[in-house]
Design a protein around this motif. Structure first.
Motif: not given
Length: 553
Positions: A4-9, A197-199, A203-217, A389-392
């Protein structure tokens, strides 16, 4: 780590269902526009999970998709991994023998297939490579006549199942996804993505330093869902609670323009050829991009002219990004640093045209031919190595490929780059595409961008042709705008290159072609051109001494 605390989808789906239940998922299909909300989406994903379980799919099994970008394909993105199975997205644009290799190698047990792709799949499906496939599911409400067997339609497959599912607690190291490289040499190589890896990528691409995707998008991934999870955008958009818009099978520029206008798309993503096509459409048609705020462009270098046109004519910000199948895939995004917005246009656009800054969470090295790290001076070339962490760190059942491309957890990307003092990466070339003339490197990518900046050029690519004295010399392949005087254009292009680059970078010839060959993911396929034009007579030793690579000017 406790369950329940692992980093999953799973938490991304849970959050979207409960906190953004009324946000829409919109899908262009052959029968028209389909739309529903996250609440209904969650119910359908649960029904899919029950259907997979009833069909005997267990944790660790692989489920393949042979599909375009639409809502049913999106349902597999959470339905398959969250039961503990592995979603294997298959590129339908690959040749039959590669598809056979991929399905056999992955040992897929179920295959979801779009109606428009059934005929294409029937040939490979007759081979022994498909022996492990136990069920075909057509992504529609019925099944057309087909030799695929056993086969059912998607709506029947998930019908009559409960709309709730008791999702299992999964280990974050459980494989969740799988994608194969495009196989430019030899058979494609499998890359597995764990939940963690997908988690992490999400989390890295969500914020402004990544792709900056927001709920209003309102997010429309044009990059195919079979290609590295549409750059992770279905996961990231769900995590944000954003509205999804899927353009369906083989969208034309008119389809994209209509979806942007009618659905209020704010963010989209795709390779440069997609957006060049949209701009060409806009030259002869009304193009309303008033809702569109940002475009993510990757897969190939975005010409400065493309960035500038969207900015100046449509007030759309272009975010140049770079990544690889082996990196889940996002590695860099070219955001401007504080203060750079005040720079003059040329200086600012030059920075934005670079592949950009490393996404937080990754580390990099730039290694030269002697195995030494190069200076971040914007001049020295070297191969880019990445880890994070998301690089094979290994290919699926290909130890020899892993040994060649991975060293002490560092992925050798095969991209030749420079890094400027501010940390912006610029891809100079793929290691296999860089042109080595007289012992010095010539960037084919930089020449291509310069050529495509000319108003009378639709597409352009540059390859190295064998040369007796200089080892290789560049030759430009250009698709001109219709009705252009090719002889005059050739002279203009060569003069433009001579004016802006060292003389020895100037292509020895400009050859006009009807279309630049493309790979299955929309990139320029230089391999085809090399094979077709591997003729030393194309370069006749006409590089003057003063233009030689060792010249002081």
């Amino acid at each position: 780590m406790p369950g329940g605390t692992d980093q999953t989808l799973r938490p991304f789906l849970w959050r979207a269902e409960r906190m953004y239940s009324d946000r829409e998922i919109v899908s262009r299909t052959a029968s028209g526009i389909e739309r529903y909300d996250y609440r209904t989406y969650g119910e359908r994903v649960a029904r899919l999970a029950h259907a997979l379980e009833e069909g005997g799919i267990e944790q660790g099994d692989r489920v393949g998709t042979f599909c375009w970008n639409h809502h049913r394909h999106f349902e597999t993105y959470f339905g398959v991994p969250n039961v503990g199975a592995q979603l294997h997205t298959i590129n339908p644009l690959l040749p039959d023998h590669h598809i056979e290799h991929i399905v056999s190698d992955a040992n897929d047990r179920v295959l979801f297939v779009d109606p428009s792709l059934i005929e294409q799949l029937e040939g490979p499906a007759e081979s022994e490579a498909f022996d492990a496939v136990e069920q075909y599911v057509v992504m529609d409400e019925d099944v057309p006549e087909t030799s695929l067997s056993p086969v059912t339609d998607y709506e029947s497959f998930i019908a009559d199942h409960p709309t709730e599912y008791d999702w299992p607690d999964l280990d974050e190291d459980q494989p969740a996804g799988m994608c194969y490289t495009s196989g430019t040499t030899g058979n494609p190589k499998g890359v597995e993505y764990t939940h963690q890896m997908l988690w992490s990528h999400t989390m890295a691409t969500l914020p402004a330093s990544g792709l900056d995707i927001r709920a209003e998008d309102v997010v429309m991934p044009v990059v195919p869902m079979f290609h590295v999870n549409a750059w992770g955008m279905p996961f990231t958009s769900t995590a944000a609670g954003a509205k999804h818009v899927y353009p369906g099978p083989s969208p034309e520029p008119a389809d994209l323009a209509k979806l942007i206008e009618e659905e209020g798309v704010t963010l989209s993503a795709g390779v440069p050829t997609v957006w060049l096509g949209l701009l060409e459409y806009g030259q002869e048609n009304d193009l309303d991009l008033s809702s569109l705020e940002r475009l993510i462009i990757g897969g190939a270098a975005a010409p400065e002219s493309l960035i500038r046109t969207f900015d100046e004519e449509y007030d759309v910000e272009v975010l140049h990004a770079w990544g690889m199948t082996e990196m889940s895939p996002i590695g860099t995004v070219s955001h401007l640093k504080p203060g750079m917005e005040e720079w003059d246009d040329d200086r600012r656009d030059e920075k934005r045209a670079k592949q950009g800054l490393l996404v937080p969470g990754l580390e990099m090295r730039v290694i030269d031919e002697d195995g030494e790290e190069v200076e971040w001076d914007g001049e020295e070339f070297g191969e880019l190595w990445i880890r994070g962490p998301w690089v094979t760190t290994e290919y699926f059942e290909r130890p020899e490929a892993t040994e060649e491309d991975v060293e002490d957890s560092w992925l050798k990307t095969g991209d030749v780059v420079t890094v400027d003092p501010e940390g912006y990466i610029k891809i100079v070339d793929r290691a296999k595409d860089v042109i080595k003339s007289g012992g010095e490197w010539i960037s084919s990518v930089e020449l291509e961008n310069a050529l495509m900046g000319h108003d009378d050029v639709s597409e352009a690519t540059v390859v190295g042709v064998p040369h007796e004295r200089w080892q290789e010399r560049p030759v430009a392949f250009v698709v001109p705008v219709e009705g252009i005087d090719e002889e005059a254009l050739s002279e203009e292009l060569l003069a433009m290159v001579r004016e802006n680059y060292p003389k020895w970078w100037t292509p020895d010839d400009v050859l006009f072609i009807d279309e630049v060959p493309k790979t299955s993911t929309g990139k320029f396929d230089k391999k085809v051109l090399r094979e077709r034009y591997d003729d030393p007579s194309l370069v006749e030793g006409n590089v003057p001494e003063e233009a030689a690579p060792d010249a002081t000017d």
